[in-house]
Design a protein around this motif. Sequence first.
Motif, PDB file in Angstrom:
ATOM      1  N   TYR B  51       0.845  -1.201   0.000  1.00  6.68           N
ATOM      2  CA  TYR B  51       0.000   0.000   0.000  1.00  6.68           C
ATOM      3  C   TYR B  51       0.879   1.249   0.000  1.00  6.68           C
ATOM      4  CZ  TYR B  51      -3.594  -3.281   1.630  1.00  6.68           C
ATOM      5  OH  TYR B  51      -4.462  -4.332   1.760  1.00  6.68           O
ATOM      6  N   VAL B  52       0.422   2.271  -0.690  1.00  9.61           N
ATOM      7  CA  VAL B  52       1.112   3.570  -0.699  1.00  9.61           C
ATOM      8  C   VAL B  52       0.149   4.589  -0.090  1.00  9.61           C
ATOM      9  CG1 VAL B  52       2.219   5.343  -2.109  1.00  9.61           C
ATOM     10  CG2 VAL B  52       2.183   2.962  -2.893  1.00  9.61           C
ATOM     11  N   GLN B  53       0.586   5.251   0.942  1.00 10.12           N
ATOM     12  CA  GLN B  53      -0.231   6.306   1.544  1.00 10.12           C
ATOM     13  C   GLN B  53       0.419   7.650   1.253  1.00 10.12           C
ATOM     14  OE1 GLN B  53      -0.429   6.414   5.837  1.00 10.12           O
ATOM     15  NE2 GLN B  53      -2.509   7.253   5.841  1.00 10.12           N
ATOM     16  N   ILE B  54      -0.283   8.510   0.562  1.00 13.54           N
ATOM     17  CA  ILE B  54       0.240   9.836   0.209  1.00 13.54           C
ATOM     18  C   ILE B  54      -0.464  10.838   1.119  1.00 13.54           C
ATOM     19  CG2 ILE B  54       0.428  11.543  -1.647  1.00 13.54           C
ATOM     20  CD1 ILE B  54       0.219   9.050  -3.581  1.00 13.54           C
ATOM     21  N   ILE B  55       0.310  11.430   2.008  1.00  4.16           N
ATOM     22  CA  ILE B  55      -0.287  12.266   3.059  1.00  4.16           C
ATOM     23  C   ILE B  55       0.042  13.735   2.814  1.00  4.16           C
ATOM     24  CG2 ILE B  55      -0.462  12.665   5.544  1.00  4.16           C
ATOM     25  CD1 ILE B  55       0.771   9.824   5.915  1.00  4.16           C
ATOM     26  N   ASP B  56      -0.978  14.556   2.803  1.00 10.14           N
ATOM     27  CA  ASP B  56      -0.795  16.005   2.724  1.00 10.14           C
ATOM     28  C   ASP B  56      -0.583  16.499   4.155  1.00 10.14           C
ATOM     29  OD1 ASP B  56      -0.885  18.695   2.423  1.00 10.14           O
ATOM     30  OD2 ASP B  56      -2.845  18.767   1.437  1.00 10.14           O
ATOM     31  N   VAL B  57       0.659  16.817   4.470  1.00 10.50           N
ATOM     32  CA  VAL B  57       1.041  17.086   5.868  1.00 10.50           C
ATOM     33  C   VAL B  57       0.331  18.328   6.411  1.00 10.50           C
ATOM     34  CG1 VAL B  57       2.960  17.590   7.411  1.00 10.50           C
ATOM     35  CG2 VAL B  57       3.279  15.982   5.510  1.00 10.50           C
ATOM     36  N   CYS B  58       0.371  19.399   5.647  1.00  8.81           N
ATOM     37  CA  CYS B  58      -0.138  20.676   6.168  1.00  8.81           C
ATOM     38  C   CYS B  58      -1.488  21.081   5.572  1.00  8.81           C
ATOM     39  CB  CYS B  58       0.872  21.798   5.886  1.00  8.81           C
ATOM     40  SG  CYS B  58       2.495  21.479   6.566  1.00  8.81           S
ATOM     41  N   GLY B  59      -1.936  20.344   4.562  1.00 12.42           N
ATOM     42  CA  GLY B  59      -3.189  20.698   3.902  1.00 12.42           C
ATOM     43  C   GLY B  59      -2.969  21.614   2.729  1.00 12.42           C
ATOM     44  N   SER B  60      -3.926  21.605   1.791  1.00 12.89           N
ATOM     45  CA  SER B  60      -3.908  22.481   0.606  1.00 12.89           C
ATOM     46  C   SER B  60      -2.704  22.252  -0.302  1.00 12.89           C
ATOM     47  CB  SER B  60      -3.965  23.970   1.001  1.00 12.89           C
ATOM     48  OG  SER B  60      -5.126  24.228   1.735  1.00 12.89           O
ATOM     49  N   GLN B  61      -2.095  21.083  -0.229  1.00 10.06           N
ATOM     50  CA  GLN B  61      -0.882  20.813  -1.005  1.00 10.06           C
ATOM     51  C   GLN B  61      -1.159  19.727  -2.045  1.00 10.06           C
ATOM     52  OE1 GLN B  61       2.392  22.055  -1.023  1.00 10.06           O
ATOM     53  NE2 GLN B  61       2.639  20.647  -2.753  1.00 10.06           N
ATOM     54  N   CYS B  62      -0.787  19.994  -3.280  1.00  5.47           N
ATOM     55  CA  CYS B  62      -0.958  18.990  -4.336  1.00  5.47           C
ATOM     56  C   CYS B  62       0.247  18.055  -4.361  1.00  5.47           C
ATOM     57  CB  CYS B  62      -1.073  19.656  -5.700  1.00  5.47           C
ATOM     58  SG  CYS B  62      -2.370  20.872  -5.776  1.00  5.47           S
ATOM     59  N   SER B  63      -0.035  16.790  -4.668  1.00  2.00           N
ATOM     60  CA  SER B  63       1.035  15.810  -4.819  1.00  2.00           C
ATOM     61  C   SER B  63       0.776  15.017  -6.087  1.00  2.00           C
ATOM     62  CB  SER B  63       1.084  14.872  -3.614  1.00  2.00           C
ATOM     63  OG  SER B  63       2.113  13.916  -3.791  1.00  2.00           O
ATOM     64  N   ASP B  64       1.591  15.275  -7.111  1.00  3.10           N
ATOM     65  CA  ASP B  64       1.402  14.572  -8.379  1.00  3.10           C
ATOM     66  C   ASP B  64       2.034  13.194  -8.282  1.00  3.10           C
ATOM     67  OD1 ASP B  64       0.318  16.971  -9.012  1.00  3.10           O
ATOM     68  OD2 ASP B  64       1.994  17.662 -10.238  1.00  3.10           O
ATOM     69  N   PHE B  65       1.434  12.244  -8.992  1.00  2.00           N
ATOM     70  CA  PHE B  65       1.813  10.840  -8.797  1.00  2.00           C
ATOM     71  C   PHE B  65       1.949  10.145 -10.147  1.00  2.00           C
ATOM     72  CE2 PHE B  65       0.320   6.390  -8.288  1.00  2.00           C
ATOM     73  CZ  PHE B  65       1.250   5.920  -7.380  1.00  2.00           C
ATOM     74  N   LEU B  66       3.034   9.405 -10.286  1.00  2.00           N
ATOM     75  CA  LEU B  66       3.237   8.571 -11.482  1.00  2.00           C
ATOM     76  C   LEU B  66       3.485   7.139 -11.035  1.00  2.00           C
ATOM     77  CD1 LEU B  66       5.819  10.817 -13.404  1.00  2.00           C
ATOM     78  CD2 LEU B  66       3.366  10.640 -13.895  1.00  2.00           C
ATOM     79  N   ARG B 162      10.265  14.156 -20.265  1.00  2.00           N
ATOM     80  CA  ARG B 162       9.141  14.694 -21.048  1.00  2.00           C
ATOM     81  C   ARG B 162       8.947  16.150 -20.629  1.00  2.00           C
ATOM     82  NH1 ARG B 162       4.464   9.966 -20.646  1.00  2.00           N
ATOM     83  NH2 ARG B 162       5.890   8.215 -20.933  1.00  2.00           N
ATOM     84  N   PRO B 163       8.448  16.980 -21.568  1.00  2.00           N
ATOM     85  CA  PRO B 163       8.205  18.379 -21.183  1.00  2.00           C
ATOM     86  C   PRO B 163       7.092  18.510 -20.144  1.00  2.00           C
ATOM     87  CG  PRO B 163       7.442  17.944 -23.430  1.00  2.00           C
ATOM     88  CD  PRO B 163       8.191  16.724 -22.988  1.00  2.00           C
ATOM     89  N   GLY B 164       6.201  17.529 -20.118  1.00  2.00           N
ATOM     90  CA  GLY B 164       5.139  17.558 -19.114  1.00  2.00           C
ATOM     91  C   GLY B 164       4.656  16.146 -18.850  1.00  2.00           C
ATOM     92  N   TRP B 165       4.441  15.816 -17.583  1.00  2.00           N
ATOM     93  CA  TRP B 165       4.031  14.437 -17.247  1.00  2.00           C
ATOM     94  C   TRP B 165       2.529  14.362 -17.005  1.00  2.00           C
ATOM     95  CZ3 TRP B 165       6.419   9.944 -17.729  1.00  2.00           C
ATOM     96  CH2 TRP B 165       7.810   9.941 -17.866  1.00  2.00           C
ATOM     97  N   PRO B 166       1.853  13.435 -17.701  1.00  2.00           N
ATOM     98  CA  PRO B 166       0.423  13.254 -17.426  1.00  2.00           C
ATOM     99  C   PRO B 166       0.237  12.465 -16.128  1.00  2.00           C
ATOM    100  CG  PRO B 166       1.126  11.730 -19.142  1.00  2.00           C
ATOM    101  CD  PRO B 166       2.341  12.531 -18.752  1.00  2.00           C
ATOM    102  N   LEU B 203       5.786  -1.977  -8.883  1.00  2.00           N
ATOM    103  CA  LEU B 203       5.737  -0.655  -9.514  1.00  2.00           C
ATOM    104  C   LEU B 203       6.967   0.182  -9.184  1.00  2.00           C
ATOM    105  CD1 LEU B 203       2.059   0.375  -8.633  1.00  2.00           C
ATOM    106  CD2 LEU B 203       2.876  -0.467 -10.844  1.00  2.00           C
ATOM    107  N   LEU B 204       7.259   1.071 -10.110  1.00  2.71           N
ATOM    108  CA  LEU B 204       8.131   2.199  -9.833  1.00  2.71           C
ATOM    109  C   LEU B 204       7.224   3.422  -9.772  1.00  2.71           C
ATOM    110  CD1 LEU B 204      10.827   3.785  -9.703  1.00  2.71           C
ATOM    111  CD2 LEU B 204      10.784   3.825 -12.218  1.00  2.71           C
ATOM    112  N   CYS B 205       7.248   4.118  -8.668  1.00  2.00           N
ATOM    113  CA  CYS B 205       6.361   5.274  -8.500  1.00  2.00           C
ATOM    114  C   CYS B 205       7.180   6.551  -8.328  1.00  2.00           C
ATOM    115  CB  CYS B 205       5.483   5.104  -7.255  1.00  2.00           C
ATOM    116  SG  CYS B 205       4.432   3.654  -7.299  1.00  2.00           S
ATOM    117  N   ALA B 206       6.535   7.649  -8.602  1.00  2.00           N
ATOM    118  CA  ALA B 206       7.137   8.950  -8.305  1.00  2.00           C
ATOM    119  C   ALA B 206       6.049   9.845  -7.738  1.00  2.00           C
ATOM    120  CB  ALA B 206       7.739   9.568  -9.566  1.00  2.00           C
ATOM    121  N   SER B 207       6.420  10.599  -6.709  1.00  2.00           N
ATOM    122  CA  SER B 207       5.475  11.528  -6.082  1.00  2.00           C
ATOM    123  C   SER B 207       6.156  12.872  -5.905  1.00  2.00           C
ATOM    124  CB  SER B 207       5.040  11.023  -4.698  1.00  2.00           C
ATOM    125  OG  SER B 207       4.148   9.941  -4.810  1.00  2.00           O
TER     126      SER B 207
END
Lengths: 180, 637
Positions: B51-66, B162-166, B203-207
């Motif tokens: 399992y991967v848990q992506i936690i927004d520590v302070c709130g209002s923060q975006c975390s992009d994920f691949l 890549r110039p931009g990651w989907p 998987l190989l992930c990036a956050s």
Amino acid sequence: MDQILWDIAGTDGLIVVQSLLGKSVGYLAPFQSLETVLAGKPCSVLRLCDRNFRIRYAGDMTQHISPLKSSVSVRQYEWLKAFSISSEQLQSLTKRATVRLPHRLVGLPNHQAVPAQLDTISMVIWRHTSLESRSQRVYERGRESSSEKDSEKASSEKRSVDIHTSWTDVERLKEKINNL
Amino acid sequence: MLVAVEQDSVFGGKSEPIQYADIPASLGTVVAEYRIAPGEAIAYTVAQGQYVQIIDVCGSQCSDFLAFSAEPDPETTLRQEIDSTVTRTLSSVANPQAGLHSKYFSQTMQPLVEVIKATCTRHDSFLLACTPRYYEDAGYPGHPSCSQNFNQVLAPYGIASRPGWPAVNFFFNTEVDCHGSIVAQESWSCPGDYVLLQAHQDLLCASSACPDDIDAANGWQPTPIHIRIYAAQQEASTARLAFARAIGKRIAADYPLRLTQESAFTPRIRQLTDDLVEYNGFWVPNSFSYQGDQAEYWALRRRAALMDLSALRKFDITGPDAFSLLQYAFSRNLDKVVPGRSVYGCLLNPHGGIIDDGIVFCFSRAHYRYVGNCDTDGDWLRCVAQNQSWTVNVEAVSDRIHNLALQGPKSRSILEPLVTFSQPTETLSKLGYFRFSAVKIGNIPLLLSRTGYTGELGYELFVDPHQGEQLWDILLTAGKPFGLKPLGMKALDRARIEAGLLASGVEFDDLTSPYQVGIGWSVSLKKPTLIGKAALEAIRLHPPKVAVGLVLEGCETATSGQNVYAEGERWRIGQITSATFSPILNRSIAMAQVVPEYAQTDTVVEVGLLDGFKRRVKATIGPLAAFDPSKSRVKAG
């Protein structure tokens, strides 16, 4: 012998099939089916969604539907092939095939179909009881068929497991099922 | 083999994990943990099942994920990677959520990760992770970006820039507005909000912790993101709750997060279907396997159906001023509502809007129970009581009372041999419409109410959750000879539209008066005091719209929000609120709210299907309940 499948779809799909085959078809849920007779020929009706039906029927379905002047299409898809397997083969197939949620394969009841996959081949597995006799008249136009009447004819019924798949996969799928 | 480049893990399973005070406690056994500094990104590996848990520590923060398959395909040398277009197409949702449509798929339609739990429901998968170009165009050449950060951390794995990651942009608050524009605003996430994913393959992930500080996406202030990787195998007791699928929702600013829960009956329901959806904080069945909503619907209309309505909220209102409170806050006059009787009505706000609709059960003048839809109803009643200095206790009892509804013409026959009334003089056939009684079924005590939401003769059974499964089994077994079927939300929605029954958030909200939605009859303006009375007296004379039923020509079904037009005119007279195809009437029907001038029965109007112009379908105004408008079936003696 190849099964003849007719696919009926469109805004008036339900109304058309009800007027041809009786109101009972309106009680079917998607992927449920019933057996009846149209113009003296056995007719297996599989509901695919609210207004789409697939009918296994050896007669000419277009001649029944054209006079109704409705908003439906009646097609025999060239790319869709059907063949039957035995109950024993179904048992083996259900152990190997997979389905996508929320569909289930275990305990597939009679008069029920399910979209499934065997390895990379997609198919519809359809368990039903086809009417063998061509002379019985379970339903006449203008008279509603009923499950009670169907069950009275059980003696002339035949359990069938039909597989629908793409023509490109049909031989490969038959071979895989035979080797299960 | 993976290239042996790993980000520094705060905890790689070799030592005791650091206890972070700024994030929620871990859900189970942690195998790795990473803190991503504001404006940076990391790459990390996750094994199948972990399992991967992506936690927004302070709130209002975006975390992009691949996420990529751990190994490239030996023939093509390409890796599977999340493809949001494939994902949207396969799941028919903008962003997967915990439940049936929860997986992110690759370009070859293989599931890579599944959303198990999310405490924030707003994410983005339409836009790229932020790119250098975005910042350049905004006048910030050289500004760090998630895409550039991803290029750097993925390069050691042989993944080309890549110039931009989907990416899947978790917590990024975007939506497509009514003009088709994609708008972005500050994230909805609060401190500690998280998304819990499960890997379906290695998987190989990036956050990232998004570096965007030039707009509101991160609240103008990039903050850290915390990643926890949990073991695939968790203690059974831990996994049952901590790793259970759930959607987190906040219903009010001062309310704790509410995670989707199961009712007492859900374990039994899960044996019969995998088609469950989130509804009002509960997992509820949409339809049942090998049955389908058509069969469930017909079982309801012809025989009997059993449904789980535990998502209703229950409040016990007790104390010397219980009557005064409800007489003031609830639309009906409770003067003649004696113990054992119940009434349908609504809670009102000062401008005559409906806070909620529900049923008040009278146990005594000092004890009522309100059954409605919203957790916040209790607070509202408490607030009203406090403002009036009334002595009354409002207690939420939803977690102590779950409920089934047994509905349909055979429901009485099914229940009759099962039910023992506490008073020997009482019988099921004597239990009138909107009457209730304490009964037992076997040794299970419950409250039996002659009410429902289907337009059929029927009963609701309120029971202690501990005895829920037992009650479910007894009822299903007893109902089998009668053709009883369990019924899901799809069939229920069809039935309630036929019966002209309102759905909260569909037919009404707190801006809508009872006169607009067709329950003006439930407002007792003769009461000396009633919240919103002055406003309601004015609205009653000329409501801006009134609720009507429509029977459409042809078989096409309208949808909520479609416009209703005067016949042959371009201007609108109202809108569809709910619509369905009625199997029993064999007609396309709808509930609508139209201006009073066009609300007369038999008026012919037009419903604008599609874009409102391409196809206009004639419809005839009729009663709100297209099926059994006289309610002869629900009132059947």
